[in-house]
Design a protein around this motif. Structure first.
Motif, short mmCIF file in Angstrom:
data_model
loop_
_atom_site.label_atom_id
_atom_site.label_comp_id
_atom_site.label_asym_id
_atom_site.label_seq_id
_atom_site.Cartn_x
_atom_site.Cartn_y
_atom_site.Cartn_z
N PRO A 5 32.75 -22.99 12.98
CA PRO A 5 34.21 -22.81 13.01
C PRO A 5 34.72 -21.77 12.02
CG PRO A 5 33.63 -24.90 11.99
CD PRO A 5 32.37 -24.34 12.56
N ALA A 6 33.88 -21.38 11.08
CA ALA A 6 34.30 -20.35 10.12
C ALA A 6 34.08 -18.94 10.67
CB ALA A 6 33.54 -20.51 8.81
N ARG A 7 33.35 -18.82 11.78
CA ARG A 7 33.04 -17.50 12.34
C ARG A 7 34.04 -17.21 13.47
NH1 ARG A 7 28.42 -14.54 11.68
NH2 ARG A 7 27.28 -16.33 10.87
N VAL A 8 35.17 -16.60 13.11
CA VAL A 8 36.23 -16.32 14.08
C VAL A 8 36.61 -14.85 13.99
CG1 VAL A 8 37.16 -18.66 14.18
CG2 VAL A 8 37.99 -17.08 12.41
N HIS A 9 37.26 -14.33 15.06
CA HIS A 9 37.50 -12.89 15.15
C HIS A 9 38.59 -12.41 14.21
CE1 HIS A 9 40.47 -14.67 17.85
NE2 HIS A 9 41.13 -13.54 17.86
N LEU A 10 39.53 -13.28 13.83
CA LEU A 10 40.59 -12.93 12.90
C LEU A 10 40.90 -14.16 12.04
CD1 LEU A 10 43.08 -10.95 15.20
CD2 LEU A 10 41.79 -10.00 13.26
N PRO A 11 41.35 -13.97 10.81
CA PRO A 11 41.65 -15.13 9.96
C PRO A 11 42.67 -16.06 10.60
CG PRO A 11 41.67 -13.10 8.67
CD PRO A 11 41.58 -12.68 10.10
N GLY A 12 42.33 -17.34 10.66
CA GLY A 12 43.26 -18.34 11.17
C GLY A 12 43.36 -18.41 12.68
N GLN A 13 42.58 -17.59 13.41
CA GLN A 13 42.70 -17.54 14.86
C GLN A 13 41.35 -17.78 15.52
OE1 GLN A 13 44.94 -14.23 16.50
NE2 GLN A 13 45.65 -13.65 14.47
N ALA A 14 41.36 -18.37 16.70
CA ALA A 14 40.11 -18.60 17.41
C ALA A 14 40.35 -18.57 18.91
CB ALA A 14 39.50 -19.94 17.01
N TYR A 15 39.36 -18.06 19.63
CA TYR A 15 39.31 -18.18 21.08
C TYR A 15 38.53 -19.45 21.44
CZ TYR A 15 40.63 -13.21 21.37
OH TYR A 15 41.27 -12.01 21.28
N VAL A 16 38.97 -20.13 22.47
CA VAL A 16 38.28 -21.31 22.98
C VAL A 16 38.18 -21.19 24.49
CG1 VAL A 16 38.39 -23.82 23.30
CG2 VAL A 16 38.96 -22.81 21.07
N ARG A 17 36.99 -21.36 25.03
CA ARG A 17 36.79 -21.24 26.47
C ARG A 17 37.32 -22.50 27.16
NH1 ARG A 17 32.39 -18.38 27.92
NH2 ARG A 17 31.23 -19.27 26.19
N ALA A 18 38.27 -22.32 28.08
CA ALA A 18 38.72 -23.43 28.93
C ALA A 18 37.91 -23.49 30.21
CB ALA A 18 40.21 -23.27 29.26
N MET A 19 37.54 -22.33 30.73
CA MET A 19 36.78 -22.25 31.97
C MET A 19 36.12 -20.88 32.04
SD MET A 19 39.96 -21.77 34.64
CE MET A 19 38.90 -21.56 36.06
#
Length: 474
Positions: A153-167
């Motif tokens: 969870p610490a490896r994200v593209h921008l600080p404080g933001q994350a992509y999550v796959r829905a489908m």
């Protein structure tokens, strides 16, 4: 082993690369930002346009030359281009060791080890998704779900933001598009898996989540006698304590569920932003594209969105010079851009993609010079609309999630740590804002008073905490 991972293409590729990076780190490999220092070169690729594939061929040429000159290297091609070309990549670039489709990323660490040890047979390093409808796709989906949940969870593209796959995948088969062939059929993840992943991310400091899907509004998961749709999923995620912003991209315009707009209006975390590619404003071209809706239906969606969600920011995509496109069709697209009031639009010249219906059955008959002219005219029209919209924000205060230093700040001379420089961030409706502040603001929220605007950017100053009126949705 040191691994260099080069990512091209859409947000789904960015997410896939984050998941791959977590997987390889758990396997004892080290990620590096320098290709020349790496023992493993991985290219996560895009096939949507020819230009994207040309870039990959160029980089593979460089990598294979280094390998041929004696540098021990493992070279891997991942993602959509790997799925489309398969073993052809090995023939065109003999130095390539691994070809891995987007649904086979969970096994990448083993592929790298086998290639590095020289124990992989040539056929073993081509790991592709099975054909559409194949019986073993269920296991593929389980492996992908496990890959998502195991992310760092610490490896994200921008600080404080994350992509999550829905489908993942697409069943639309638009005549120009390669996605259904390289990403496979539509498959939604279990809602409880998505909620659990978001909880973990929020626990690690993420406050904005963007749900991803090629046609994310088609999200559907059967729970007994009922189907969980995207609006239901948004409601469940809105209840995650600590989540401040929730987005979703990309939406297909046909059959858009009104409940999604109502969720956007009623749920505090769901941002007022829609990305709904139109591709053309002409019914004749929409039919040739096999888009499955009419101009009137698209206009109706935009009208409903603005009625239900005041202040919603809407983005679109357009293709200039589709086969058979006439000047009257182009004029209809210009009319749509001027009437719809898009926040921004992504405009591309038509590029035939091998294997698609358009490439097989439609002559690429619009001259390149005409494509370029129409492309420029669409961009100019959208620029005028975007400028007028952004100027309407001058004098207003908007809530901005800070991303970090702007590209302009990165081009300047180095400054002392903590000194103010130009930062960039986005409002709830996805408008880019720039303002001065210390780099430590990245990942936090600030209220920005807008003082000027261009077609692409709001410019302003951060309101001091004591003066902040709470900010607007922007």
């Amino acid at each position: 082993m040191k691994v260099y991972l080069d990512t091209m293409g859409c947000q789904m590729n960015v997410l896939d690369s984050e998941l791959v990076a977590s997987l390889l780190a758990r396997s004892g490999m080290v990620l590096t930002g320098e290709a020349r220092d790496a023992d493993v070169l991985l290219y996560n690729t895009c096939s949507v346009r020819r230009h994207a594939e040309d870039k990959v061929h160029s980089r593979l040429g460089w990598a294979c030359q280094r390998k041929a000159a004696g540098r021990p290297l493992v070279i891997g091609v991942l993602g959509c281009m790997a799925q489309r070309l398969g073993a052809e990549l090995l023939r065109r670039h003999p130095g390539v060791d691994i070809v891995c489709g987007p649904g086979r990323l969970a096994g990448l660490a083993e592929l790298i080890r086998a290639a590095a040890a020289g124990t992989a047979a040539r056929a073993d390093v081509v790991a592709l998704d099975p054909p559409r409808g194949a019986a073993d796709r269920a296991g593929d989906g389980d492996a992908l779900g496990a890959l998502d949940l195991a992310r760092d969870p610490a490896r994200v593209h921008l600080p404080g933001q994350a992509y999550v796959r829905a489908m993942r995948g697409c069943d639309r088969f638009c005549s120009y598009c390669v996605v259904p062939y390289v990403r496979g059929p539509e498959r939604s993840r279990r809602p409880e898996e998505i909620v659990e992943e978001v909880r973990r991310l929020v626990g690690a400091g993420v406050t904005q989540v963007t749900l991803l899907g090629q046609t994310v509004n088609a999200y559907a998961w059967r729970e007994g006698e009922r189907t969980v749709g995207l609006a239901d999923l948004l409601e469940r995620l809105d209840a995650v304590s600590g989540l401040r912003r929730l987005r979703f991209v990309t939406s297909y315009p046909g059959g858009f569920d009104e409940a999604i707009l109502q969720a956007m209006r009623d749920l505090p975390t769901v941002c007022e932003y829609l990305h709904v590619p139109a591709q053309s404003g002409s019914d004749r071209v929409l039919r040739a594209m096999n888009r499955g809706y009419t101009r009137a239906a698209y206009d109706g969606l935009i009208e409903r969105a603005r009625l239900v969600v005041p202040g919603v920011g809407i983005a679109s995509d357009f293709i200039a010079g589709f086969p058979g496109e006439r000047e009257s069709d182009h004029a209809a697209t210009l009319d749509l851009i001027r009437r719809a009031g898009f926040k921004n639009a992504y405009v591309f010249k038509y590029s035939p993609r091998p294997g698609t219906r358009a490439a097989r059955g439609l002559a690429d008959d619009v001259p390149e010079a005409v494509k370029s002219r129409r492309h420029g005219e669409l961009l100019t029209a959208q620029g005028e609309v975007s400028l007028a919209q952004n100027r309407s924000f001058v004098g207003r205060t908007v809530d901005v999630l800070v991303e970090g230093p702007s590209p302009r700040a990165g081009r300047g001379p180095a400054r002392p740590s903590g000194e103010a420089l130009q930062l960039t961030g986005r409002t709830r409706s996805d408008r880019i804002a720039v303002f001065d502040g210390p780099p430590s603001l990245a990942g936090t929220y600030v209220d920005v008073r807008v003082t000027d605007a261009t077609a692409l950017t709001l410019m302003g100053r951060v309101e001091p905490p004591a003066r902040r009126p709470g900010g607007g949705p922007g």
